[in-house]
Design a protein around this motif. Structure first.
Motif, PDB file in Angstrom:
ATOM      1  N   ASN A  23       0.817  -1.218   0.000  1.00 31.42           N
ATOM      2  CA  ASN A  23       0.000   0.000   0.000  1.00 31.42           C
ATOM      3  C   ASN A  23       0.845   1.259   0.000  1.00 31.42           C
ATOM      4  OD1 ASN A  23      -2.787  -0.542  -0.147  1.00 31.42           O
ATOM      5  ND2 ASN A  23      -2.747  -1.387   1.935  1.00 31.42           N
ATOM      6  N   ASP A  24       2.174   1.096  -0.010  1.00 32.17           N
ATOM      7  CA  ASP A  24       3.079   2.234   0.163  1.00 32.17           C
ATOM      8  C   ASP A  24       3.559   2.825  -1.151  1.00 32.17           C
ATOM      9  OD1 ASP A  24       2.896   1.923   2.912  1.00 32.17           O
ATOM     10  OD2 ASP A  24       4.567   0.506   2.987  1.00 32.17           O
ATOM     11  N   ALA A  25       2.878   2.529  -2.253  1.00 32.73           N
ATOM     12  CA  ALA A  25       3.270   3.141  -3.520  1.00 32.73           C
ATOM     13  C   ALA A  25       3.046   4.649  -3.450  1.00 32.73           C
ATOM     14  CB  ALA A  25       2.473   2.542  -4.670  1.00 32.73           C
ATOM     15  N   PRO A  26       3.952   5.434  -4.009  1.00 36.43           N
ATOM     16  CA  PRO A  26       3.755   6.891  -3.995  1.00 36.43           C
ATOM     17  C   PRO A  26       2.455   7.284  -4.693  1.00 36.43           C
ATOM     18  CG  PRO A  26       5.990   6.324  -4.677  1.00 36.43           C
ATOM     19  CD  PRO A  26       5.207   5.046  -4.665  1.00 36.43           C
ATOM     20  N   GLY A  27       1.761   8.282  -4.137  1.00 38.91           N
ATOM     21  CA  GLY A  27       0.560   8.791  -4.782  1.00 38.91           C
ATOM     22  C   GLY A  27       0.895   9.518  -6.078  1.00 38.91           C
ATOM     23  N   ILE A  28      -0.148   9.830  -6.839  1.00 38.39           N
ATOM     24  CA  ILE A  28       0.062  10.500  -8.123  1.00 38.39           C
ATOM     25  C   ILE A  28      -0.972  11.607  -8.297  1.00 38.39           C
ATOM     26  CG2 ILE A  28      -1.397   8.899  -9.450  1.00 38.39           C
ATOM     27  CD1 ILE A  28       0.756   9.121 -11.692  1.00 38.39           C
ATOM     28  N   ASP A  29      -0.521  12.765  -8.731  1.00 43.79           N
ATOM     29  CA  ASP A  29      -1.395  13.908  -8.979  1.00 43.79           C
ATOM     30  C   ASP A  29      -1.998  13.745 -10.370  1.00 43.79           C
ATOM     31  OD1 ASP A  29      -2.618  16.344  -9.416  1.00 43.79           O
ATOM     32  OD2 ASP A  29      -0.967  17.522  -8.592  1.00 43.79           O
ATOM     33  N   TRP A  30      -3.314  13.537 -10.424  1.00 38.08           N
ATOM     34  CA  TRP A  30      -3.908  13.257 -11.732  1.00 38.08           C
ATOM     35  C   TRP A  30      -4.004  14.498 -12.621  1.00 38.08           C
ATOM     36  CZ3 TRP A  30      -7.460  12.429  -7.477  1.00 38.08           C
ATOM     37  CH2 TRP A  30      -8.477  13.366  -7.351  1.00 38.08           C
ATOM     38  N   THR A  31      -3.769  15.687 -12.053  1.00 37.93           N
ATOM     39  CA  THR A  31      -3.738  16.889 -12.896  1.00 37.93           C
ATOM     40  C   THR A  31      -2.354  17.132 -13.486  1.00 37.93           C
ATOM     41  OG1 THR A  31      -3.217  18.354 -11.030  1.00 37.93           O
ATOM     42  CG2 THR A  31      -5.550  17.930 -11.490  1.00 37.93           C
ATOM     43  N   PRO A  85       0.587  14.303 -13.606  1.00 41.33           N
ATOM     44  CA  PRO A  85       1.211  13.050 -13.162  1.00 41.33           C
ATOM     45  C   PRO A  85       2.734  13.064 -13.318  1.00 41.33           C
ATOM     46  CG  PRO A  85      -0.011  12.735 -15.214  1.00 41.33           C
ATOM     47  CD  PRO A  85      -0.297  14.119 -14.752  1.00 41.33           C
ATOM     48  N   VAL A  86       3.395  12.660 -12.231  1.00 39.27           N
ATOM     49  CA  VAL A  86       4.840  12.499 -12.230  1.00 39.27           C
ATOM     50  C   VAL A  86       5.135  11.069 -11.783  1.00 39.27           C
ATOM     51  CG1 VAL A  86       7.036  13.244 -11.256  1.00 39.27           C
ATOM     52  CG2 VAL A  86       5.253  14.941 -11.746  1.00 39.27           C
ATOM     53  N   TYR A  87       5.805  10.316 -12.620  1.00 39.28           N
ATOM     54  CA  TYR A  87       6.088   8.918 -12.311  1.00 39.28           C
ATOM     55  C   TYR A  87       7.350   8.816 -11.463  1.00 39.28           C
ATOM     56  CZ  TYR A  87       2.766   8.503 -16.141  1.00 39.28           C
ATOM     57  OH  TYR A  87       1.662   8.634 -16.941  1.00 39.28           O
ATOM     58  N   THR A  88       7.334   7.898 -10.507  1.00 37.44           N
ATOM     59  CA  THR A  88       8.415   7.792  -9.522  1.00 37.44           C
ATOM     60  C   THR A  88       9.312   6.586  -9.733  1.00 37.44           C
ATOM     61  OG1 THR A  88       6.885   6.651  -8.034  1.00 37.44           O
ATOM     62  CG2 THR A  88       7.093   9.047  -7.783  1.00 37.44           C
ATOM     63  N   GLY A  89       9.002   5.724 -10.700  1.00 36.04           N
ATOM     64  CA  GLY A  89       9.848   4.585 -11.001  1.00 36.04           C
ATOM     65  C   GLY A  89       9.431   3.322 -10.286  1.00 36.04           C
ATOM     66  N   ALA A  90      10.074   2.226 -10.664  1.00 35.66           N
ATOM     67  CA  ALA A  90       9.749   0.926 -10.090  1.00 35.66           C
ATOM     68  C   ALA A  90      10.234   0.838  -8.648  1.00 35.66           C
ATOM     69  CB  ALA A  90      10.394  -0.180 -10.919  1.00 35.66           C
ATOM     70  N   PRO A  91       9.524   0.109  -7.803  1.00 32.58           N
ATOM     71  CA  PRO A  91       9.975  -0.060  -6.413  1.00 32.58           C
ATOM     72  C   PRO A  91      11.199  -0.972  -6.359  1.00 32.58           C
ATOM     73  CG  PRO A  91       8.091  -1.449  -6.837  1.00 32.58           C
ATOM     74  CD  PRO A  91       8.280  -0.615  -8.079  1.00 32.58           C
ATOM     75  N   GLU A  92      12.019  -0.807  -5.322  1.00 33.64           N
ATOM     76  CA  GLU A  92      13.157  -1.702  -5.150  1.00 33.64           C
ATOM     77  C   GLU A  92      12.692  -3.124  -4.872  1.00 33.64           C
ATOM     78  OE1 GLU A  92      15.873  -0.280  -2.257  1.00 33.64           O
ATOM     79  OE2 GLU A  92      16.301   1.608  -3.306  1.00 33.64           O
ATOM     80  N   SER A  93      11.597  -3.248  -4.142  1.00 35.00           N
ATOM     81  CA  SER A  93      11.005  -4.560  -3.870  1.00 35.00           C
ATOM     82  C   SER A  93       9.569  -4.353  -3.422  1.00 35.00           C
ATOM     83  CB  SER A  93      11.789  -5.318  -2.795  1.00 35.00           C
ATOM     84  OG  SER A  93      11.737  -4.629  -1.558  1.00 35.00           O
ATOM     85  N   VAL A  94       8.772  -5.411  -3.554  1.00 34.87           N
ATOM     86  CA  VAL A  94       7.393  -5.412  -3.080  1.00 34.87           C
ATOM     87  C   VAL A  94       7.246  -6.579  -2.112  1.00 34.87           C
ATOM     88  CG1 VAL A  94       4.948  -5.522  -3.715  1.00 34.87           C
ATOM     89  CG2 VAL A  94       6.583  -4.423  -5.252  1.00 34.87           C
TER      90      VAL A  94
END
Length: 705
Positions: free
Chosen positions: A399-407, A409-418
């Motif tokens: 549940n800790d994926a970074p949020g995203i501004d839909w107006t 959007p800035v992508y933050t990249g793949a997580p190191e691990s899930v």
């Protein structure tokens, strides 16, 4: 004299004159082995003398109307004589509608709902009569579409849809019905086609399907089928690539024996979906709110199928199908998990991933004996099935994926691990015996009985907890049916059928039962099949997770009552049609502490209707033949949750097709799905909206020989 097919296909066949494409033509049917017999007025059994003639059987490449099926029982049976509601999507129908996946193939079938997961492309999503449905290939289990591999419809000659509870046919299954894919096999003649397709979302595709006899005496034949696709999906940062190849050999050492071996390879490189859209917004379908660097869906499967049959010439036949498959699949993506209600434009997101693999071997073998006693025709089938599956399944969630501004959007990249939330190794062995009996009295009344017992041994290791659980399940299911042939064209039936599907270790299996009555009409004047059925379907021991203990338990009962109407016809005036209407009334009868009694089931609309029309316009020597196709699909509102607090509205979607004969055996085809780009929320209720698929246009150049 009565004529019936042999080699396990002991069916009455009739040669009839049909009005097709505005002219009179004799229906062309493939070569098959037929049996003629004379019945003496005595109580002794009659031995059937074998002869070989032309005629009998279906030609799925040239007609949308099928007359026979094996999905109603393990015995090839006239659809009119089968006490169940069965729909067959032939290769011709799939080509006419430009089918790209299994959901496309099923969209015009009564009792079936699709597209309710919108742009989530991980699996084939469909329900039959309100319930999930298991899938089979040549009568051998594939598994549940949800969580499984999306099948390639170009591999199959037809897709058979059996509606209602019926575990006596293929084994454990949900009560709504099942889908059986019938593999393309070599033929006794030279044939083939090659095509190229281009269209929406940078879609580029080539395919081929051809075969011939290897030997001059037709004892050995081959078939090669393949498809190569490079494409995107309808949203940004997507791909939809595929490599598919299938090759088959058929050996006929005698007129009474057939052996077919088919190898196929499926390799898909795609994405799991668009990640959803914020609730209440209205973005273009192309907008992407996932993570481009963490967005993958892969499939790699190899299968070998062996199909053998032998006719002993005395009414006794033997048939065996076996399949070995080795498969792996995975996916990973970020999706919107919550839309704020405080005026913020930052949507919450979650990471979700899965990695699974399975090795499967399944074999089914049965003997069938056909005979007659005075005015009674008897068909008896006894068989065994063995299924051995070893699988691994690893699930990851955060549940800790970074949020995203839909107006913006800035992508933050793949997580190191899930973090993993599940990791299991499962070994399952299933052994079954079954018996089926058909008795036909005076060529009119047909009694059908089926019994099957499945023994399932399961061993499951929880790799996270370091524990292993074992379980043994034994389940007996039955079905009973009566069919009455009022005429050669009209039949009515009534049936009772049971289903069972194991939930998980330590939990009672989910069981279903169905009562159904129906009528079927197949006119002699032209190729057509009209069916109507009414059913009452119940499922018990619904499995849920107890929030207090965290363990699964069986509790609850749900019920669906409904009506299915369907028509497939190739009529005069160059017109053909496929029409379907379904009414379903679902109800949660018992739901324990959840308190949803009286509510409707989620994702089960009350009404579904569809109509596809094809019109052939003959050329004049200068202009080639043309075919115009137009379809419409209606779906009433349905709920997203069993609490019935969130729902979508009614929708109607149009499809279209056009074919032009450039010259003999060469055609130019255009297929359009969602012609007017109708847009609605197909799935939601948890923090994101998923739209239905948008308009897609594909053009194909096809050459046949």
């Amino acid at each position: 004299m009565r004529i019936e097919t042999t080699g396990g296909n002991h069916e009455r066949v009739r040669v009839r004159t049909a009005l097709l494409l505005g002219c009179t033509a004799l229906v062309a049917l493939p070569s098959t082995s037929l049996r003629a017999q004379e019945i003496e007025n005595s109580g002794s059994a009659t031995v059937l003398e074998t002869i070989t003639v032309k005629g009998g059987g279906d030609d799925d490449a040239n007609s949308i109307v099928a007359t026979q099926t094996t999905s109603g029982s393990k015995m090839a049976t006239d659809i009119l004589d089968t006490p169940a509601s069965i729909s067959v999507i032939t290769a011709k129908e799939m080509e006419e509608r430009g089918v790209k996946n299994v959901e496309d193939a099923l969209k015009y079938t009564a009792g079936v709902t699709t597209d309710f997961y919108g742009s989530d492309d991980r699996f084939d999503f469909f329900k039959i009569r309100g319930f999930d449905a298991l899938t089979y290939r040549d009568g051998l289990r594939l598994g549940a579409p949800f969580g499984g591999i999306r099948e390639e419809p170009y591999a199959y000659e037809r897709i058979e849809v059996l509606k209602g509870a019926n575990s006596t046919v293929f084994g454990v299954s949900d009560p709504g019905g099942s889908v059986n894919f019938v593999t393309k096999r070599p033929k006794r003649e030279r044939f083939g086609e090659a095509y190229v397709t281009g269209g929406s979302f940078d879609h580029a595709e080539i395919g081929f399907d051809f075969g011939d006899n290897v030997t001059a005496d037709d004892t050995l034949s081959f078939r090669m089928t393949g498809k190569l696709q490079n494409a995107d999906a309808e949203y940004d940062y997507s791909r939809d690539d595929e490599k598919f190849f299938m090759g088959g050999l058929t050996w006929r050492p005698t007129d009474m024996t057939n052996l077919t071996v088919v190898y196929d390879h499926l390799d898909k490189d795609g994405v799991p979906g668009g990640g959803g859209h914020p609730v209440g917004t209205d973005f273009d379908r192309s907008r992407f709110f996932g993570e481009p660097d963490f967005n993958y869906r892969g499939v790699d499967r190899d299968s070998v199928s062996v199909m053998f049959d032998h006719d002993f010439g005395t009414g006794l036949t033997f048939n065996a199908n076996a399949r070995y498959s080795d498969e792996s699949s995975n996916f990973g993506y970020a999706y919107i998990s919550g839309t704020p209600t405080d005026g913020s434009t930052i949507a919450e997101r979650a990471f979700f991933a899965n990695d699974s693999a399975a090795e499967r071997f399944i074999i089914d073998a049965h003997l069938q004996y056909d005979t007659s006693f005075e005015f009674v025709d008897s068909r008896t089938l006894v068989g065994v099935e063995y299924n051995n599956t070893s699988s691994t399944n690893n699930g990851y969630f955060s549940n800790d994926a970074p949020g995203i501004d839909w107006t913006n959007p800035v992508y933050t990249g793949a997580p190191e691990s899930v973090p993993p939330y599940t990791s299991t190794n499962t070994d399952q062995k299933t052994t079954a015996i079954y018996v089926e009996q058909n008795l036909t009295f005076a060529d009119r009344l047909i009694a059908t009985i089926g019994l099957r017992n499945d023994w399932i041994d399961i061993s499951e290791t929880n790799n996270l907890a370091g524990t292993t659980s074992d379980g043994d399940i034994s389940e007996l299911t039955s079905r009973f049916g009566l069919t009455y042939r009022f005429t050669n064209e009209f039949a009515a039936y009534a049936s009772y059928a049971e289903s069972v599907v194991p939930a998980s270790l330590g939990v009672e299996p989910e069981r279903g039962e169905q009562y159904e009555i129906g009528v079927k009409y197949r006119p002699d004047a032209f190729p057509a099949l009209f069916t109507a059925s009414v059913y009452d379907l119940t499922k018990n021991n619904i499995t849920r997770t107890n929030p207090a203990t965290g363990f699964e338990e069986a509790i609850g009962e749900v019920r669906v009552r409904g009506i299915d109407l369907e028509a497939k016809a190739e009529m005069m005036y160059n017109l053909s049609l496929t029409a379907a209407y379904s009414y379903m009334k679902s109800e949660i009868v018992e739901n324990g502490a959840a308190g949803f009694e009286g509510n409707e089931l989620s994702f089960v609309p009350n009404q579904v209707a569809s109509l596809w029309l094809n019109y052939d316009l003959k050329g004049n020597g200068t202009i080639g033949d043309m075919t115009f196709g137009l379809g419409a699909r209606y779906q009433s509102s349905y709920y997203f949750d069993n609490a019935n607090t969130q729902w979508t509205g009614d929708s109607i979607v149009f499809d279209a097709a056009y074919t032009y004969d450039i010259r003999e055996n060469t055609t130019f085809e255009v297929n359009v799905s969602n012609l007017f780009d109708e847009k609605y929320v197909a799935y939601g209720g948890f923090g994101a909206d998923f739209y239905n698929p948008g308009r897609a246009v594909f053009a194909t150049l096809r050459h046949t020989w």
